[in-house]
Design an enzyme around this catalytic site. Sequence first.
Site, short mmCIF file in Angstrom:
data_model
loop_
_atom_site.label_atom_id
_atom_site.label_comp_id
_atom_site.label_asym_id
_atom_site.label_seq_id
_atom_site.Cartn_x
_atom_site.Cartn_y
_atom_site.Cartn_z
NE ARG A 182 -3.71 -2.37 0.16
CZ ARG A 182 -3.46 -3.54 -0.44
NH1 ARG A 182 -2.36 -3.67 -1.19
NH2 ARG A 182 -4.28 -4.56 -0.32
CB SER A 231 -9.39 -1.51 4.09
OG SER A 231 -10.03 -2.66 3.57
CD GLU A 301 -5.69 -0.13 2.91
OE1 GLU A 301 -6.36 -0.32 1.88
OE2 GLU A 301 -5.34 -1.05 3.68
#
EC number: 1.3.1.98
Length: 308
Positions: A182, A231, A301
């Site tokens: 990520r 998320s 995130e």
Amino acid sequence: MNAPGAGSGGAGALPPMPPVRGKLTPHAPLDKLVWFKSGGPADWLFEPADLDDLTTFLAHLPEDTPVMAIGLGSNLIIRDGGVPGVVVRLGKAFSTVEVRRDHVLECGGGAPGILVASTARDAGIAGLEFLRGIPGTVGGFVRMNGGAYGREVADILIDCDVVLPDGNCVNIPKADLEYSYRHSRLPEGAIVVAARFQGTPGDPAVIGAEMDRIAAEREASQPLRSKTGGSTFKNPAGKKAWQLVDEAGCRGLAIGGAQVSAKHANFLINTGEATSADIEGLGEEVRRRVAEKTGVSLEWEIKRVGRP
């Protein structure tokens, strides 16, 4: 429309600018553009007509003007004080998906993941099905190495075209992005305007079935019909963020109008009138409780931007 001159008053005023062919809006509300439906305005929202419009506009901005791109707004908290500088939103001109030779797809930075996956399916190109499960645009998931269902953008990206804050357009091969989980080394303020993805030969029926499976799994496990941001926290090495949130007793926890989803503990939701401060504050409280209970420090995130 022309941007007003520096003498027009107020924070965030721009110097005299050449005409733009797209849309330039001062004090533009952003809450309707993000999934959480909260947050303050952008000093300026620029929706360029095409690539030349974007590069010309950025080339004339003062060097210290913050620039940020926004896609579908699915992985984003816009703080209540709004966003300084210029927010760029890529529209129709940047949302094309074209099939090239050797099972390559060339995609505009504003193209949503579901369009990329569907175009690949129709062309018999496999390996991009997971993009059906990413609720964002090409620009966003190239920047953050978006992933789902066992695959990530690093597995398929060839290269991308990026407009830097000074207006220069450059090509960046995948290797130079130094992808990790990520994360990428894409420069701050850079806007992904195009990307090329490598697929493999596949049967459209098989590809479609996998996309349908992903869609059904998302519907069953995630609060997709709520005001959410996807998320919330990255999965720590060897662990699942939602399990840690559960272990800390945070499922259903609420602050103001923000709540940890009862359906999926790694999702925060706006139950109605939550402020961005409610949502971010709830996320920080979850992080605190998880660290206290498990010793694990969860990393966000969701990107959080703007003035508190």
